[in-house]
Design a protein around this motif. Structure first.
Motif, PDB file in Angstrom:
ATOM      1  N   SER A   1      12.685 -11.376 -23.795  1.00  0.00           N
ATOM      2  CA  SER A   1      12.987 -11.861 -25.148  1.00  0.00           C
ATOM      3  C   SER A   1      14.492 -12.036 -25.356  1.00  0.00           C
ATOM      4  O   SER A   1      15.312 -11.442 -24.648  1.00  0.00           O
ATOM      5  CB  SER A   1      12.437 -10.882 -26.186  1.00  0.00           C
ATOM      6  OG  SER A   1      13.221  -9.705 -26.176  1.00  0.00           O
TER       7      SER A   1
ATOM      8  N   ASN B   1       7.604 -12.573 -20.219  1.00  0.00           N
ATOM      9  CA  ASN B   1       8.773 -13.234 -20.804  1.00  0.00           C
ATOM     10  C   ASN B   1       9.833 -12.199 -21.131  1.00  0.00           C
ATOM     11  O   ASN B   1       9.508 -11.075 -21.490  1.00  0.00           O
ATOM     12  CB  ASN B   1       8.385 -13.964 -22.088  1.00  0.00           C
ATOM     13  CG  ASN B   1       7.431 -15.091 -21.782  1.00  0.00           C
ATOM     14  OD1 ASN B   1       7.674 -15.882 -20.876  1.00  0.00           O
ATOM     15  ND2 ASN B   1       6.324 -15.131 -22.501  1.00  0.00           N
TER      16      ASN B   1
ATOM     17  N   ASP C   1       4.388  -8.039 -20.234  1.00  0.00           N
ATOM     18  CA  ASP C   1       4.944  -9.221 -20.888  1.00  0.00           C
ATOM     19  C   ASP C   1       5.887  -9.877 -19.875  1.00  0.00           C
ATOM     20  O   ASP C   1       6.918  -9.307 -19.523  1.00  0.00           O
ATOM     21  CB  ASP C   1       5.708  -8.786 -22.151  1.00  0.00           C
ATOM     22  CG  ASP C   1       6.288  -9.977 -22.889  1.00  0.00           C
ATOM     23  OD1 ASP C   1       6.168 -11.119 -22.383  1.00  0.00           O
ATOM     24  OD2 ASP C   1       6.873  -9.762 -23.967  1.00  0.00           O
TER      25      ASP C   1
END
Ligand SMILES: Cc1cc2nc3c(=O)[nH]c(=O)nc-3n(C[C@H](O)[C@H](O)[C@H](O)COP(=O)(O)OP(=O)(O)OC[C@H]3O[C@@H](n4cnc5c(N)ncnc54)[C@H](O)[C@@H]3O)c2cc1C
Length: 331
Positions: free
Chosen positions: A297, A295, A293
């Motif tokens: 968060s 990104n 992932d």
């Protein structure tokens, strides 16, 4: 045979290999699936720590000392700045610190390596650190190791510079081409390297594919290479920018009682509105180049701020974040 060597992957490792081979008489080709430097592998994020006394193992010391010479050589050849020796501080409470990168006594090995190799350093108590490094909150029991010759590299610029010099010295570069197979040639005296568009023959192949390395390994070896997503965060500094600039702030590694408590960081390098970069590490959730992932968060940022602001004077304002990959072997 067309080439003496083909380098697969031109990130931090492959670009250095390309430059070093370019100083020999070898005929060399470097191939990358993207256009390095890029943000999809392990070599992005503006800065990397470089130290001289290596707590992961004294045997690395001759290599890093040589690397510091090479950075200076490259800087003078390319008339650019790659390495800033702003000093490095490694510190933690004098309680039991968790192993760092497999080294159970990271701080002790660092000090022992510095002594053995005559590396300039100081061992600091908490009072001294409080005076010299107001960037941190202290508990009162910290001890620290300061190394004036440590600092940070600019990884993207290092890659760009080494590829540029390698090319000037005659290394051929094929970018945006993915190597899809590496096989012995029909006479069994060389190697055929195929990309999505071309085929080349070479005496030898150097695989510098970072987290993609498993694509080139037999099934039985794949289990030895695990990729872990790591995050980097740029927080707004609480103190005036000058206090966190490289002239006043070293790179640092703050040890923890668990691996997850460790964080490391850098001085501000891009001006007062760009924040100061910190990083944390995790070795629990493995991923791959396809499943990572990329990104970071809001939850991760919040958790990091909570953990790190106990020790570092930052504001709850994350200016930038990025995910990157560590490729790790069991040893
Ligand atoms: C967040 C983070 C912080 C770090 N901090 C530090 C630090 O402070 N100090 C330090 O010394 N180290 C640090 N490291 C580790 C260091 O950055 C890495 O060891 C180094 O960047 C790895 O470089 P690499 O060349 O192996 O990988 P990469 O830079 O990922 O390069 C691999 C290259 O291979 C190419 N490639 C892969 N497969 C193919 C294919 N089939 N065909 C063509 N090309 C291919 C990729 O496109 C890529 O360009 C950190 C790493 C991370 C992730």
């Amino acid at each position: 045979m067309l080439y003496d060597a083909i380098i697969v992957g031109l990130g931090a490792v492959g670009s250095a290999t390309a430059y070093q081979l370019s100083t020999t008489s070898k005929k060399v080709l470097g191939i990358d699936q993207f256009q390095p430097p890029h943000t999809l592998g392990s070599s992005h994020g503006d800065t990397r720590i470089t130290r001289q006394a290596i707590g992961e193992g004294k045997h690395y010391v001759p290599l890093v000392l040589r690397s510091h010479q090479i950075w200076r050589e490259l800087e003078s050849k390319a008339n650019t700045e790659l390495f800033q020796a702003c000093g490095g501080l490694i510190f933690g409470t004098n309680l039991n610190n968790a192993p760092v990168h497999g080294s159970p006594s990271f701080l002790e090995v660092t000090v022992a390596a510095a002594k053995e190799f005559g590396i300039e350093h100081q061992v600091l108590d908490c009072q001294e650190m409080q005076k010299r490094y107001p960037q941190f909150h202290y508990q009162g029991t910290e001890i620290g190791y300061f190394e004036p010759g440590a600092g940070f590299l600019k990884p993207e610029k290092c890659i760009e510079t080494q590829l540029k010099l390698a090319k000037e010295n005659g290394v051929e570069l094929q970018l945006n081409q993915k190597v899809v197979s590496i096989e012995p040639n029909s006479n069994n005296d060389g190697v055929v390297v195929k990309t999505n568009t071309d085929t080349w023959e070479t005496e030898s192949v150097i695989i510098a594919a970072g987290a993609w390395v498993s694509e080139f390994l037999p099934e039985s070896y794949k289990k030895f290479f695990k990729a872990y997503r790591q995050i980097m965060l740029w927080f707004e500094q609480e103190l005036p920018y000058e206090t966190v600039s490289p002239e006043h702030c070293p790179i640092y590694i703050r040890l923890g009682e668990t691996a997850e408590e460790l964080f490391y960081g850098f001085p501000g390098i891009d001006g007062e509105h760009c924040g100061i970069k910190i990083g944390i590490e995790q070795f629990c959730d493995a991923c791959t180049v396809d499943t990572i992932d990329r990104n970071v968060s809001a939850d991760e940022i919040e958790q990091c701020f909570k953990q790190i602001s106990k020790h570092l004077k930052i504001k709850n304002n994350c200016i930038k974040s990025a995910a990157c990959l560590y490729t790790v072997t069991p040893d």
